[in-house]
Scaffold this motif. Structure first.
Motif, short mmCIF file in Angstrom:
data_model
loop_
_atom_site.label_atom_id
_atom_site.label_comp_id
_atom_site.label_asym_id
_atom_site.label_seq_id
_atom_site.Cartn_x
_atom_site.Cartn_y
_atom_site.Cartn_z
N ALA A 6 0.81 -1.22 0.00
CA ALA A 6 0.00 0.00 0.00
C ALA A 6 0.84 1.26 0.00
O ALA A 6 0.36 2.32 -0.40
CB ALA A 6 -0.96 0.00 1.19
N SER A 40 0.66 1.91 -3.67
CA SER A 40 -0.72 2.31 -3.97
C SER A 40 -1.66 1.23 -3.44
O SER A 40 -1.25 0.09 -3.24
CB SER A 40 -0.94 2.50 -5.48
N LEU A 41 -2.91 1.62 -3.25
CA LEU A 41 -3.91 0.66 -2.79
C LEU A 41 -4.09 -0.45 -3.83
O LEU A 41 -4.14 -1.64 -3.49
CB LEU A 41 -5.23 1.36 -2.51
N TYR A 76 -9.59 4.98 5.52
CA TYR A 76 -9.63 4.64 4.10
C TYR A 76 -10.28 3.27 3.85
O TYR A 76 -10.19 2.73 2.76
CB TYR A 76 -8.22 4.68 3.49
N LEU A 106 -12.41 2.84 0.81
CA LEU A 106 -11.70 2.66 -0.46
C LEU A 106 -11.29 1.20 -0.66
O LEU A 106 -11.39 0.66 -1.76
CB LEU A 106 -10.46 3.57 -0.50
N VAL A 107 -10.85 0.57 0.42
CA VAL A 107 -10.52 -0.85 0.37
C VAL A 107 -11.75 -1.64 -0.04
O VAL A 107 -11.70 -2.49 -0.93
CB VAL A 107 -9.97 -1.33 1.74
N CYS A 132 -9.57 5.97 -6.39
CA CYS A 132 -9.33 5.37 -5.06
C CYS A 132 -7.84 5.46 -4.69
O CYS A 132 -7.51 5.77 -3.54
CB CYS A 132 -9.80 3.92 -5.02
N ASP A 133 -6.97 5.20 -5.65
CA ASP A 133 -5.53 5.30 -5.38
C ASP A 133 -5.15 6.73 -4.96
O ASP A 133 -4.37 6.91 -4.03
CB ASP A 133 -4.71 4.88 -6.59
N GLU A 144 -7.13 9.11 -3.63
CA GLU A 144 -7.70 9.42 -2.32
C GLU A 144 -6.95 8.66 -1.22
O GLU A 144 -6.67 9.20 -0.16
CB GLU A 144 -9.20 9.07 -2.29
N PHE A 145 -6.62 7.41 -1.50
CA PHE A 145 -5.89 6.58 -0.54
C PHE A 145 -4.53 7.20 -0.21
O PHE A 145 -4.12 7.24 0.95
CB PHE A 145 -5.72 5.17 -1.11
N PHE A 169 -3.53 7.45 3.64
CA PHE A 169 -2.70 6.37 4.19
C PHE A 169 -1.40 6.91 4.76
O PHE A 169 -0.71 7.70 4.14
CB PHE A 169 -2.41 5.34 3.10
#
Length: 157
Positions: free
Chosen positions: A68, A71-72, A99, A102-103, A126-127, A129-130, A134
């Motif tokens: 992570a 990236s997610l 987050y 998002l997961v 999502c990536d 925002e993550f 994170f």
């Protein structure tokens, strides 16, 4: 070299391990201890399924944290069952929920049993925002608190 050191230092976990290990390293060490025990089995997936939920969470969190930071979606691309499906529960267990939405949004796209299609625009969003939410250091600290709070599960010497 790092794996070798972790294997040597965390081959056995004692009560002393919790006082001598920095919070930033405890997740890595506990996960390595679990890895060592899994490697000594004929069926790692079956052995993983037989673990206590706390150990499953810690093992999954180690891989989640490792990927992570890139990236997610990197985590989802690099891993599958049995790790991926338990990550939401693992994050929830340590209180790392900023987050989690998002997961949960990406999880079905990478689940081979899901009918949800991969949507590159959603993954990209999502990536992004993550990346803002994170923090690996925060995850490591929360994971260390979780491990210490459940140390009886992890002590094996």
């Amino acid at each position: 070299k790092r794996d070798y050191e972790l294997r040597r230092k965390f081959k056995e976990i004692t009560d002393k391990t919790f006082t001598e290990t920095d919070d930033g390293e405890l997740l890595h060490g506990a996960a390595m201890n679990i890895q060592i025990s899994l490697e000594n089995t004929s069926d790692m997936n079956a052995a993983f399924e037989a673990l206590e939920s706390e150990k499953k969470f810690v093992y999954a969190l180690e891989y989640f944290n490792e990927d992570a930071v890139k990236s997610l979606s990197e985590f989802f691309r690099n891993n599958g069952a049995p790790l991926v499906p338990i990550v939401p529960d693992a994050l929830n267990a340590i209180g790392e929920t900023a987050y989690l939405h998002l997961v949960n949004e990406l999880l079905p796209m990478f689940d081979e049993n899901s009918e949800v299609s991969v949507d590159k625009a959603v993954i990209e969003r999502c990536d992004e925002e993550f990346k803002e939410l994170f923090n690996s250091d925060v995850l490591l600290k929360k994971a260390a608190e979780f491990i210490k709070g459940n140390k009886g599960v992890f002590i094996n010497a």
